[in-house]
Design a protein around this motif. Sequence first.
Motif, PDB file in Angstrom:
ATOM      1  N   SER A  13       0.003  13.339  -0.598  1.00  0.00           N
ATOM      2  CA  SER A  13      -0.852  12.587   0.323  1.00  0.00           C
ATOM      3  C   SER A  13      -1.595  11.507  -0.457  1.00  0.00           C
ATOM      4  N   PHE A  14      -1.557  10.285   0.068  1.00  0.00           N
ATOM      5  CA  PHE A  14      -2.289   9.169  -0.524  1.00  0.00           C
ATOM      6  C   PHE A  14      -3.422   8.775   0.423  1.00  0.00           C
ATOM      7  N   THR A  15      -4.618   8.666  -0.114  1.00  0.00           N
ATOM      8  CA  THR A  15      -5.759   8.299   0.708  1.00  0.00           C
ATOM      9  C   THR A  15      -5.740   6.801   0.988  1.00  0.00           C
ATOM     10  N   ALA A  16      -6.463   6.400   2.019  1.00  0.00           N
ATOM     11  CA  ALA A  16      -6.535   4.983   2.389  1.00  0.00           C
ATOM     12  C   ALA A  16      -7.051   4.161   1.209  1.00  0.00           C
ATOM     13  N   GLY A  17      -6.366   3.075   0.921  1.00  0.00           N
ATOM     14  CA  GLY A  17      -6.781   2.191  -0.157  1.00  0.00           C
ATOM     15  C   GLY A  17      -6.047   2.394  -1.463  1.00  0.00           C
ATOM     16  N   GLU A  18      -5.429   3.578  -1.650  1.00  0.00           N
ATOM     17  CA  GLU A  18      -4.688   3.798  -2.891  1.00  0.00           C
ATOM     18  C   GLU A  18      -3.444   2.916  -2.950  1.00  0.00           C
TER      19      GLU A  18
END
Length: 288
Positions: free
Chosen positions: A92-97
């Motif tokens: 999972s990649f968070t917003a902005g990464e």
Amino acid sequence: MRFDPGKAWPYPVLRPTSCGDDYPQAEFEVEIDIQRVKGSTAIELSAEFQLSDRSLLQLVKQCKARFALLVKASKTHYRQMLESNQPHIKHSFTAGELSGRVEFAPFLICTEALRGFQAGGWHADFAGRSFDIPAGAVLATDEPKDYWVDTADEAPLGSIFGHKSRAELPDGRWELELGEDHVWIVMSNANAAQYERARKRANNRAEGQYLMNGLYLPALLAVLQEVDQHPEQYQDCRWFASLDQRLESVGCQTLGPEGSNRWVDAQKVLDAPFPRMPIIAEAETDES
């Protein structure tokens, strides 16, 4: 560890057949699925690896090799190597990464030094030979997969088109360029200046429908027909998802299959622009 089709390795490496034949009967491939959270650049990544060489699979089983996915996003300066002992990776990649063009490069890497390594699937040229391979070295690689990570699929359809001029283009003719970020409508310098004045004058006025019918409708039709013939060539373009979503929302066949009536589809996508032209609308009013 960037993929280089012409790279020379000091030992056999399993690569796509177009780049080498160190393992002529084996395959190493990855299937990547990206699910983006609506309205955000947060995404869920799922990668499934396929490896067929028995010797390399045995290294994985012995924990001497791992599947790896190098993730790079130049826009956000993000770089991370994801690794797994299993032929699948979820992350999972968070917003902005991640944002903009993101590269996912698949590898099989050795986790410890291999002394006198031999593989049964090597090309006959390596028969009887063995190699010392250092820890962290690449054992297999596939071509990187590029994806756009942004909210372009939620943008208005008109955002996929851009305009630019080309000095050598004759007046009275426009052309299309299907770029990575936009579908460019290219005009001569004089026509581009005329178009810009006309666009500003017609903004939020009925006269804008002349531009919709005379420029955007045929341009959209040409794009649909071209992409249907070569979907794999354009599926990673930033505008592809926006156009695909619009087609689906108006009940049309999504991009790819040939044989769709794209002339009708283009009119549906643009909300039937022909009756909205002032000369047509006024004629209907006169009759009534």
